[in-house]
Structure formats: C-alpha cells, structure tokens
Design an enzyme around this catalytic site. Sequence first.
Site, mmCIF file in Angstrom:
data_model
loop_
_atom_site.group_PDB
_atom_site.id
_atom_site.type_symbol
_atom_site.label_atom_id
_atom_site.label_comp_id
_atom_site.label_asym_id
_atom_site.label_seq_id
_atom_site.Cartn_x
_atom_site.Cartn_y
_atom_site.Cartn_z
ATOM 1 N N ILE A 126 0.872 -1.104 0.072
ATOM 2 C CA ILE A 126 0.079 0.206 -0.098
ATOM 3 C C ILE A 126 0.764 1.421 -0.006
ATOM 4 O O ILE A 126 1.927 1.033 0.755
ATOM 5 C CB ILE A 126 -0.932 -0.070 1.047
ATOM 6 C CG1 ILE A 126 -1.964 1.065 1.198
ATOM 7 C CG2 ILE A 126 -0.323 -0.158 2.599
ATOM 8 C CD1 ILE A 126 -3.068 1.094 2.360
ATOM 9 N N CYS A 127 0.309 2.404 -0.489
ATOM 10 C CA CYS A 127 0.884 3.598 -0.612
ATOM 11 C C CYS A 127 2.229 3.744 -1.327
ATOM 12 O O CYS A 127 2.267 3.486 -2.526
ATOM 13 C CB CYS A 127 1.055 4.222 1.034
ATOM 14 S SG CYS A 127 1.388 6.015 1.273
ATOM 15 N N ALA A 128 3.262 3.880 -0.695
ATOM 16 C CA ALA A 128 4.727 4.006 -1.265
ATOM 17 C C ALA A 128 5.467 2.719 -1.657
ATOM 18 O O ALA A 128 6.150 2.127 -2.280
ATOM 19 C CB ALA A 128 5.657 4.879 -0.460
#
Length: 184
Positions: free
Chosen positions: A102-104
């Site tokens: 998730i995310c980066a």
Amino acid sequence: MAKVLVPLAQGCEELEAVTLIDLMVRAGIEVVTASLDDERVITASRGVQLIAQTTLDQVLGQEFDLVVLPGGLPGADYLNEDPRIIELLQRTVQHGGLSAAICAAPKVLVSAGLLDNREATSYPGVIDVEPAPGMQYLDLPVVDAGSVLTSKGPGTAMDFALILIERLCGAEKRLEVEQGLQRS
C-alpha cells in the site's frame, strides 16, 4: 488459519500498518509483525511507536499465505533496499501465496518483478512515474491483480484490509469483520 507477515520498517505509515494488522486479527488470521533488524521498537512516519513481535531473520524460513507491506517514507525505501524482503515476496507468490503493498510500498513489488505486465496502484508519484515493464497504472483505491494486490494510501487501508481478508478467508468472513466495524 491463514498466516500473514507484516514487515515493519522504521518510518512506516502507522495508520496503514495498524489498520492492516487490526482488521486481519479481527478475522482470526495469524498475523506476524517483524522488524527488519534487531530493533523491535519501530518509530513510524508520524512518530508513533510500534513494537514488532519478532525480527525478519527469525521468520525467513517460514511460509506465509500473504506478505503485506505498509507504505510510508522512509519505511517503504528501507523495505525496497532489503533483499530479504524482495526474495520473500517472490517466494510467497511462487508458492501460491499473495504479496500486497500500500501507498509507497508498491515500489518494492516493482523491484521484485511482481508488477511486470500487471495492473497496479500506489500513492500518486510512486509507481505511476516509474512503472514496471508492461504495468498498467490504475488510479483506483485498490487493485487486485491475482496474486499481487496494491492500494493507494492511508485512506484506502480499511478497504484494502477487507479485500485481503476476503481473499484469505472468504466473503463471509469479510462481511463479519465489516459489520463489526459499523461502517454503514
């Protein structure tokens, strides 16, 4: 019972890590949190301290149904620089398990070659600017590409966790967990 590894790197995104861990535990999944080194106290990206149950070295020989990476910076960079994480993600998928980020953290899936020729998402500016070969970036909260799943960021963590629960335990268990959250 499904078994999940959540590697916790210094500087990880606490909302993502805690949401993923909490919801999977509510589903009855065995969740193992592991630090990348011997320092089991993790200072997350906003200064919240998390305590990993074990270290990555202590669980490397174990099999997991899912390895899921919280994002946040510099946490995602530390995960991406760790060859043990890359190998663990690859091995998990090769043995029929799931890898997720998730995310980066989807950048780690790019490094592992797991997003080649797949659809994926991430925090804007992460893998949409440096995609994997043949990868199609989708501006969606969660992308399920079979054995590899990605999600956009902290605001999508709950939906991401619920999809992971459904993939591991079925729709009935997801609904049970979701109803307990009083989301609607």
